[in-house]
Design an enzyme around this catalytic site. Sequence first.
Site, mmCIF file in Angstrom:
data_model
loop_
_atom_site.group_PDB
_atom_site.id
_atom_site.type_symbol
_atom_site.label_atom_id
_atom_site.label_comp_id
_atom_site.label_asym_id
_atom_site.label_seq_id
_atom_site.Cartn_x
_atom_site.Cartn_y
_atom_site.Cartn_z
ATOM 1 N N ASN A 43 -16.821 26.720 -1.711
ATOM 2 C CA ASN A 43 -17.088 27.289 -3.034
ATOM 3 C C ASN A 43 -16.523 26.411 -4.141
ATOM 4 O OD1 ASN A 43 -18.156 29.323 -1.553
ATOM 5 N ND2 ASN A 43 -16.451 30.736 -1.835
ATOM 6 N N HIS B 291 -16.687 20.932 -1.464
ATOM 7 C CA HIS B 291 -17.887 20.690 -2.287
ATOM 8 C C HIS B 291 -17.555 20.539 -3.770
ATOM 9 C CE1 HIS B 291 -20.699 22.533 1.013
ATOM 10 N NE2 HIS B 291 -20.279 21.333 1.311
ATOM 11 N N CYS C 108 -15.527 10.565 -14.053
ATOM 12 C CA CYS C 108 -16.297 9.568 -14.798
ATOM 13 C C CYS C 108 -16.960 8.624 -13.802
ATOM 14 C CB CYS C 108 -15.361 8.810 -15.727
ATOM 15 S SG CYS C 108 -16.142 7.380 -16.508
#
Length: 235
Positions: free
Chosen positions: A93, A110, A118
């Site tokens: 999650n 994830h 960046c």
Amino acid sequence: MSKNIVILSGAGISAESGIKTFRDAGGLWEDHPVEQVATPEGFAADPVLVQRFYNLRRAALKTVTPNAAHIALARLQSEIRARGGDVMIVTQNVDDLHERGGAKYVLHMHGELKRVFCTACDFHADWDGDVSVDTPCLACRTVGTVRPDIVWFGEIPHHMDAIDRALSQCDLFVSIGTSGAVYPAAGFVRVAKHYGAQTLELNLEPSEGNLYFDETRLGKAGNTVPAWVENILAG
Ligand code: OAD
């Protein structure tokens, strides 16, 4: 009593907090096809739409709260650690409900809605507000290169070395609220089993990999997780 536990959580654990799961939505994530909002190609095609999508998801975190399952796992983690064991929470999650429920050690494989990085200099940072295509990187000041720190399809999940190590050392692996449809997470049960762990599934319905689990308890995570945590801590 099991002392070394790995928990794998998925969207089902946050469902009772009001965050929609993936597979219930017919392949759509909040009404968007996953290819549009969860792939590098989708981002390249329409960065404005994708940033707006994650800005909305990030803002929506402020409207939800951890449920009894998140809170019970945090208690399990702190009590087992106080007894000299370990509870590693690996979550698919991108919400922050495990942490807000009190968990201290959580691996977000994830990524996280409240993190950005960046693409020019690889600087990673916590992020609470909106990001736009005009947001400069806090480190290198390049404009247009800050993106959500979410693992999109085709990208490599985070923390795989630490997860592999934890799976090889655990004596109990527990999967909570995940459909078992997305790899590598769907394969963790077999890795843990290979190293000799007991395996338990807590889910609303049997997952795709259900046959690999030694035991299954069906029901809502808000009921099954606190009950299981009570069992473990009493045992
Ligand atoms: P899914 O939406 O695939 O599965 C959610 C699971 O939770 C299903 O098996 C439901 O039966 C179960 N469930 C629903 N409500 C529940 C409740 N109240 N209590 C317990 N279980 C419940 O979500 P994930 O398995 O997490 O990846 O999906 C895996 C990955 O696919 C996600 O991390 C995401 C997605 O594409 C990325 O974004 C990279």
